[in-house]
Scaffold this motif. Sequence first.
Motif, PDB file in Angstrom:
ATOM      1  N   SER A 159       0.826  -1.206   0.000  1.00 40.59           N
ATOM      2  CA  SER A 159       0.000   0.000   0.000  1.00 40.59           C
ATOM      3  C   SER A 159       0.862   1.258   0.000  1.00 40.59           C
ATOM      4  O   SER A 159       0.538   2.251  -0.668  1.00 40.59           O
ATOM      5  CB  SER A 159      -0.936  -0.005   1.214  1.00 40.59           C
ATOM      6  N   VAL A 160       1.972   1.213   0.738  1.00 37.40           N
ATOM      7  CA  VAL A 160       2.886   2.363   0.757  1.00 37.40           C
ATOM      8  C   VAL A 160       3.568   2.521  -0.600  1.00 37.40           C
ATOM      9  O   VAL A 160       3.718   3.641  -1.115  1.00 37.40           O
ATOM     10  CB  VAL A 160       3.939   2.185   1.869  1.00 37.40           C
ATOM     11  N   ILE A 161       3.979   1.399  -1.186  1.00 37.59           N
ATOM     12  CA  ILE A 161       4.626   1.440  -2.501  1.00 37.59           C
ATOM     13  C   ILE A 161       3.675   2.020  -3.546  1.00 37.59           C
ATOM     14  O   ILE A 161       4.048   2.886  -4.346  1.00 37.59           O
ATOM     15  CB  ILE A 161       5.077   0.026  -2.918  1.00 37.59           C
ATOM     16  N   LEU A 162       2.426   1.546  -3.530  1.00 34.35           N
ATOM     17  CA  LEU A 162       1.448   2.007  -4.508  1.00 34.35           C
ATOM     18  C   LEU A 162       1.125   3.488  -4.312  1.00 34.35           C
ATOM     19  O   LEU A 162       1.028   4.253  -5.285  1.00 34.35           O
ATOM     20  CB  LEU A 162       0.178   1.166  -4.399  1.00 34.35           C
ATOM     21  N   ALA A 163       0.965   3.901  -3.056  1.00 39.85           N
ATOM     22  CA  ALA A 163       0.678   5.311  -2.781  1.00 39.85           C
ATOM     23  C   ALA A 163       1.823   6.205  -3.254  1.00 39.85           C
ATOM     24  O   ALA A 163       1.599   7.292  -3.794  1.00 39.85           O
ATOM     25  CB  ALA A 163       0.427   5.505  -1.285  1.00 39.85           C
ATOM     26  N   HIS A 164       3.038   5.728  -3.064  1.00 34.29           N
ATOM     27  CA  HIS A 164       4.198   6.512  -3.515  1.00 34.29           C
ATOM     28  C   HIS A 164       4.195   6.675  -5.029  1.00 34.29           C
ATOM     29  O   HIS A 164       4.463   7.772  -5.550  1.00 34.29           O
ATOM     30  CB  HIS A 164       5.485   5.830  -3.061  1.00 34.29           C
ATOM     31  N   GLN A 165       3.885   5.609  -5.743  1.00 40.48           N
ATOM     32  CA  GLN A 165       3.870   5.683  -7.199  1.00 40.48           C
ATOM     33  C   GLN A 165       2.748   6.586  -7.709  1.00 40.48           C
ATOM     34  O   GLN A 165       2.897   7.264  -8.729  1.00 40.48           O
ATOM     35  CB  GLN A 165       3.729   4.276  -7.791  1.00 40.48           C
ATOM     36  N   ILE A 166       1.630   6.606  -7.003  1.00 33.51           N
ATOM     37  CA  ILE A 166       0.490   7.418  -7.441  1.00 33.51           C
ATOM     38  C   ILE A 166       0.732   8.903  -7.179  1.00 33.51           C
ATOM     39  O   ILE A 166       0.416   9.761  -8.014  1.00 33.51           O
ATOM     40  CB  ILE A 166      -0.800   6.947  -6.736  1.00 33.51           C
ATOM     41  N   TYR A 167       1.318   9.208  -6.022  1.00 34.86           N
ATOM     42  CA  TYR A 167       1.417  10.610  -5.602  1.00 34.86           C
ATOM     43  C   TYR A 167       2.828  11.193  -5.687  1.00 34.86           C
ATOM     44  O   TYR A 167       3.041  12.329  -5.252  1.00 34.86           O
ATOM     45  CB  TYR A 167       0.915  10.748  -4.158  1.00 34.86           C
ATOM     46  N   LYS A 168       3.776  10.467  -6.245  1.00 31.41           N
ATOM     47  CA  LYS A 168       5.148  10.969  -6.236  1.00 31.41           C
ATOM     48  C   LYS A 168       5.330  12.226  -7.083  1.00 31.41           C
ATOM     49  O   LYS A 168       6.280  12.991  -6.867  1.00 31.41           O
ATOM     50  CB  LYS A 168       6.109   9.878  -6.708  1.00 31.41           C
ATOM     51  N   HIS A 169       4.428  12.450  -8.049  1.00 31.48           N
ATOM     52  CA  HIS A 169       4.522  13.663  -8.860  1.00 31.48           C
ATOM     53  C   HIS A 169       3.693  14.808  -8.280  1.00 31.48           C
ATOM     54  O   HIS A 169       3.759  15.930  -8.779  1.00 31.48           O
ATOM     55  CB  HIS A 169       4.057  13.379 -10.291  1.00 31.48           C
ATOM     56  N   LYS A 170       2.909  14.505  -7.236  1.00 28.78           N
ATOM     57  CA  LYS A 170       2.065  15.530  -6.625  1.00 28.78           C
ATOM     58  C   LYS A 170       2.609  15.998  -5.278  1.00 28.78           C
ATOM     59  O   LYS A 170       2.299  17.096  -4.835  1.00 28.78           O
ATOM     60  CB  LYS A 170       0.644  14.992  -6.430  1.00 28.78           C
ATOM     61  N   VAL A 171       3.384  15.142  -4.636  1.00 26.73           N
ATOM     62  CA  VAL A 171       3.928  15.456  -3.316  1.00 26.73           C
ATOM     63  C   VAL A 171       5.448  15.445  -3.400  1.00 26.73           C
ATOM     64  O   VAL A 171       6.036  14.552  -4.015  1.00 26.73           O
ATOM     65  CB  VAL A 171       3.449  14.432  -2.261  1.00 26.73           C
ATOM     66  N   LYS A 172       6.069  16.425  -2.792  1.00 28.37           N
ATOM     67  CA  LYS A 172       7.524  16.482  -2.796  1.00 28.37           C
ATOM     68  C   LYS A 172       8.083  15.311  -2.001  1.00 28.37           C
ATOM     69  O   LYS A 172       7.764  15.135  -0.830  1.00 28.37           O
ATOM     70  CB  LYS A 172       8.005  17.801  -2.191  1.00 28.37           C
ATOM     71  N   PHE A 173       8.895  14.513  -2.646  1.00 31.85           N
ATOM     72  CA  PHE A 173       9.437  13.309  -2.019  1.00 31.85           C
ATOM     73  C   PHE A 173      10.957  13.374  -2.056  1.00 31.85           C
ATOM     74  O   PHE A 173      11.562  13.521  -3.120  1.00 31.85           O
ATOM     75  CB  PHE A 173       8.950  12.061  -2.756  1.00 31.85           C
ATOM     76  N   ILE A 174      11.564  13.300  -0.881  1.00 26.61           N
ATOM     77  CA  ILE A 174      13.024  13.332  -0.777  1.00 26.61           C
ATOM     78  C   ILE A 174      13.523  11.911  -0.566  1.00 26.61           C
ATOM     79  O   ILE A 174      13.199  11.271   0.436  1.00 26.61           O
ATOM     80  CB  ILE A 174      13.471  14.230   0.393  1.00 26.61           C
TER      81      ILE A 174
END
Length: 253
Positions: A159-174
């Motif tokens: 679930s964390v992996i999928l959420a990251h892939q969905i929102y990685k272009h919308k949320v700043k991820f370091i």
Amino acid sequence: MSEETHDAAVRGPVAIKTAVLVSGAFGWLLTVSMCFCLTDFEGILKSPTGLPAAQIFLNAGGRTGGTVMWAFAILVQFFTGCSAMLADTRMAYAFARDNALPFSDFLAKVNPYTHTPVNAVWFVVFFSISLNLIAIGSTETALAIFSVTAPALDISYVSVILAHQIYKHKVKFIEGPFTLGRWGTLINYIAVVWRFARNYAICVAAFIAVFAFVWWFVAARGKYTGPQTNDIINEIPSEDNEDDCEEPDDFSV
């Protein structure tokens, strides 16, 4: 528990990798050993003990040796249960602290004497006991519940992996020091597809999703804003600060 770990971005992944490698190696050795002891497969399955693994120990070591080996197995299960209770309690407290669970105010209370979340501990204890009591009325129901624990654990990662892939272009991820580089996206989606293609995964994911969706609109939407870790992080001194705070040795005579 990474909230309470120094250099969690490094030590967390290292701990996970080490645990997987060590448990995988010893698990493989145990599996091979058990397979070599399968001298009477049908007899083991129809064991009067009701526990095929216990019958394998009895066949290999006799009554005394088998009993000793089974005692060690029970001891390992006990400590595994303690570790699981610790992790469950920590997660229950963390979610309650962030107002993400029903009765969060009660579960998030920290005992002023022990400085531990006693309410969360007892909640996990009684919840675990309740699940085990189901076996008294229906063994099949209990086995069905326990059989989804492994898929549920995997889904917590997916679930964390999928959420990251969905929102990685919308949320700043370091990104941290551990990264898959350009292969990350492909490997992430392979992990998601592999997990949901297995038995029970869809059912478990659907139940968790429905519960989370309902609870979000019922109560959590107005209170849950994500992990509230600032106070905890500020309370944990860095190792550099600890070294700086150490008094110099007195070499005077």
